[in-house]
Design a protein around this motif. Structure first.
Motif, PDB file in Angstrom:
ATOM      1  N   VAL A 258       0.826  -1.214   0.000  1.00 24.78           N
ATOM      2  CA  VAL A 258       0.000   0.000   0.000  1.00 24.78           C
ATOM      3  C   VAL A 258       0.858   1.261   0.000  1.00 24.78           C
ATOM      4  N   ILE A 259       1.858   1.318   0.891  1.00 24.99           N
ATOM      5  CA  ILE A 259       2.654   2.545   1.016  1.00 24.99           C
ATOM      6  C   ILE A 259       3.719   2.632  -0.078  1.00 24.99           C
ATOM      7  N   CYS A 260       4.418   1.538  -0.292  1.00 28.11           N
ATOM      8  CA  CYS A 260       5.528   1.576  -1.262  1.00 28.11           C
ATOM      9  C   CYS A 260       5.058   1.430  -2.711  1.00 28.11           C
ATOM     10  N   PHE A 261       4.130   0.473  -2.946  1.00 28.79           N
ATOM     11  CA  PHE A 261       3.705   0.207  -4.324  1.00 28.79           C
ATOM     12  C   PHE A 261       2.372   0.852  -4.685  1.00 28.79           C
ATOM     13  N   LYS A 262       1.751   1.593  -3.726  1.00 26.07           N
ATOM     14  CA  LYS A 262       0.529   2.365  -3.987  1.00 26.07           C
ATOM     15  C   LYS A 262      -0.587   1.505  -4.584  1.00 26.07           C
ATOM     16  N   MET A 263      -0.791   0.323  -4.068  1.00 29.41           N
ATOM     17  CA  MET A 263      -1.783  -0.597  -4.620  1.00 29.41           C
ATOM     18  C   MET A 263      -3.166  -0.453  -3.988  1.00 29.41           C
ATOM     19  N   ASP A 264      -3.303   0.451  -3.017  1.00 29.63           N
ATOM     20  CA  ASP A 264      -4.607   0.759  -2.429  1.00 29.63           C
ATOM     21  C   ASP A 264      -5.271  -0.521  -1.883  1.00 29.63           C
ATOM     22  N   VAL A 265      -6.582  -0.691  -2.115  1.00 31.25           N
ATOM     23  CA  VAL A 265      -7.303  -1.824  -1.519  1.00 31.25           C
ATOM     24  C   VAL A 265      -6.833  -3.158  -2.083  1.00 31.25           C
ATOM     25  N   ALA A 266      -6.338  -3.157  -3.314  1.00 34.62           N
ATOM     26  CA  ALA A 266      -5.815  -4.401  -3.886  1.00 34.62           C
ATOM     27  C   ALA A 266      -4.622  -4.904  -3.084  1.00 34.62           C
ATOM     28  N   GLY A 267      -3.812  -3.989  -2.578  1.00 35.93           N
ATOM     29  CA  GLY A 267      -2.646  -4.376  -1.792  1.00 35.93           C
ATOM     30  C   GLY A 267      -3.019  -5.073  -0.503  1.00 35.93           C
ATOM     31  N   VAL A 268      -4.023  -4.508   0.237  1.00 34.63           N
ATOM     32  CA  VAL A 268      -4.406  -5.160   1.498  1.00 34.63           C
ATOM     33  C   VAL A 268      -5.103  -6.495   1.245  1.00 34.63           C
ATOM     34  N   ALA A 269      -5.826  -6.603   0.122  1.00 34.90           N
ATOM     35  CA  ALA A 269      -6.476  -7.880  -0.208  1.00 34.90           C
ATOM     36  C   ALA A 269      -5.438  -8.954  -0.519  1.00 34.90           C
ATOM     37  N   ILE A 270      -4.422  -8.582  -1.286  1.00 35.42           N
ATOM     38  CA  ILE A 270      -3.358  -9.541  -1.618  1.00 35.42           C
ATOM     39  C   ILE A 270      -2.615  -9.966  -0.354  1.00 35.42           C
ATOM     40  N   ALA A 271      -2.335  -9.010   0.535  1.00 36.76           N
ATOM     41  CA  ALA A 271      -1.658  -9.330   1.792  1.00 36.76           C
ATOM     42  C   ALA A 271      -2.489 -10.302   2.629  1.00 36.76           C
ATOM     43  N   THR A 272      -3.800 -10.098   2.648  1.00 39.60           N
ATOM     44  CA  THR A 272      -4.682 -10.985   3.403  1.00 39.60           C
ATOM     45  C   THR A 272      -4.666 -12.396   2.834  1.00 39.60           C
ATOM     46  N   VAL A 273      -4.738 -12.512   1.526  1.00 36.96           N
ATOM     47  CA  VAL A 273      -4.734 -13.836   0.880  1.00 36.96           C
ATOM     48  C   VAL A 273      -3.435 -14.576   1.190  1.00 36.96           C
TER      49      VAL A 273
END
Length: 456
Positions: free
Chosen positions: A189-204
């Motif tokens: 989210v912070i480094c790659f600016k992926m927004d909600v997609a970033g937190v979803a990928i991290a959760t998976v």
């Protein structure tokens, strides 16, 4: 005498309170740790992506619970069946139940993934998700559901481990997965600016890690929960027994979630700021619920083992011990959440209006939240004895029925968030507790006379 490993708890002998606390405290920490790491998703998007992203992630919770609760209910069925066979010392039945349950978890996860990928946007539209966050919410939901097989494997595996009293190792697994989740949140989210997609990928990814650790642990186990993937098959009698207990439990959870979906739909009509405040408050509220829910699972497992062992004299003692523990926990955590509400909400969002909206929810729900815990402990006792239809019927009337009637009648007059949250809290839980207390006593007497024969 049956040899037990150090992480297993003998629920059929000795002091109930001490052993219930030994069982519940690691489970409570596990649940709160899981919520803490899940809160990282909301905190990161709220702080670095804005209120729309916060609302997009938070608005999915009720829908995700609705879609997953039926299948998670099956894990409760596996827990009850495993605990009963463990208490009775039936090793072959335990082995067959374990391998049937683990294959059932994979099948459940694949079904959920297909549903989520195909119908995500349509379901969010049905929930009246605001247009400003619809696209973000759809992206989050579709990525999140890719991890459903892992989520189901973890839930079934940890339920099987709880059936023998092991709540310690799942705590370690969640901690490891949670650290990965937080690190990936910050990176994506912070480094790659992926927004909600970033937190979803991290959760998976974190869910996959926790599932892998549970499977590896069960494969290495040399005792009652030894797992060999090649032996997975759906044995008809065991699957039917799991479903007989688990499906009503799942439908009960879905009934609660269905009413929550309607409530979330009503919250969505108040705009992004209220949705953001509601999302943050719901996350804080989750810590209170999970603290109490540990005693639901403790009552469930203790009752199941004692039913299998024929120790019917300990079932009521287990119930009253669970009620006492959950009352203290619910009262303490509920009012702590209210008293510390503003600084806690400030962690999620910098918007004062969103904090005000979140405080409305905390005040209305967390204060009397112990009633929810009382109901869940009673339900755990009934379900641990093998009865499944009764608690589902109570929830059908008390949760879904009452909430929908309120939404279509009284709520329409003032039509504000405060009156909406009245039906989100514990009127239905109080109704269910009164019914549950009476029915539990009657069901227990019948069960004791029957000496454990038959399962409703």
């Amino acid at each position: 005498m049956k040899m037990r490993k150090k992480y297993e708890i003998d629920m059929c002998n000795g002091p109930i309170l001490k052993k219930m606390l030994l069982f519940a405290l690691p489970l409570m920490l596990s649940s709160m740790l899981q919520l803490l790491f899940n809160a990282a998703d909301i905190i990161v998007v709220g702080k670095y992506c804005g209120d729309n992203s916060l609302a997009a992630v938070g608005s999915n919770s009720a829908l995700i619970n609705l879609l997953t609760n039926v299948f998670i209910g099956l894990s409760i069925g596996a827990n009850v069946l495993m605990a009963k066979f463990y208490g009775a010392g039936h090793k072959k039945s335990m082995d067959e139940t374990l391998h049937s349950a683990m294959l059932l978890s994979l099948v459940s996860g694949v079904v959920l993934t297909v549903i989520g990928e195909i119908f995500a946007r349509q379901l969010l539209i049905l929930m009246r998700t605001p247009d400003a966050i619809l696209d973000l919410a759809t992206v989050y939901l579709r990525i999140y559901f890719i991890g459903m097989p892992s989520m189901m494997v973890y839930n079934f595996g940890s339920a099987i481990m709880r059936s023998v009293g092991d709540t310690q190792r799942p705590l370690y697994f969640l901690f490891a997965a949670g650290v990965i989740n937080v690190a990936l949140n910050l990176l994506l989210v912070i480094c790659f600016k992926m927004d909600v997609a970033g937190v979803a990928i991290a959760t998976v990814i974190s869910q996959t890690v926790s599932a892998a650790l549970v499977v590896f642990c069960m494969m290495r186990d040399k005792g009652a929960i030894h797992f060999e993937p090649k032996r997975m098959r759906l044995r008809r009698d065991k699957v039917l027994a799991i479903m007989r207990i688990g499906l009503p439990a799942g439908f009960q959870g879905s009934i609660f979630s269905l009413s929550n979906v309607f409530i979330q739909s009503s919250v969505n009509t108040f705009g992004e700021v209220v949705v953001a405040g509601n999302s943050a408050a719901a996350n804080i509220e989750g810590f209170v619920y999970m603290g109490m829910n540990a005693f639901h699972h403790a009552t469930l497992s203790f009752t199941g083992q004692n039913m299998g062992a024929g120790r019917y004299d300990r079932i009521k003692r287990t119930l009253f011990t669970g009620l006492a523990c959950v009352s203290v926990t619910g009262l303490a955590l509920g009012w702590l959440a209210v008293l510390l509400g503003r600084p806690l909400l400030g962690i999620y969002t910098d918007n004062p209006a969103a904090v005000d909206a979140g405080m409305v929810r905390l005040l209305m729900i967390c204060g009397p939240y112990l009633l929810c815990g009382l109901m869940d402990v009673m339900v755990g006792s009934i379900r641990g004895m093998g009865y499944a239809i009764l608690p589902m019927s109570i929830s059908l009337v008390g949760a879904c029925g009452l909430r929908l009637v309120w939404l279509e009648t009284i709520y329409q007059i003032p039509h504000d968030a405060g009156h909406l949250y009245v039906v989100s809290r514990d009127m239905d839980h109080y109704f269910s507790c009164r019914r549950g207390m009476l029915c539990d006593n009657l069901e227990y007497q019948e069960k004791k006379k029957a000496c454990g024969s038959g399962v409703n």
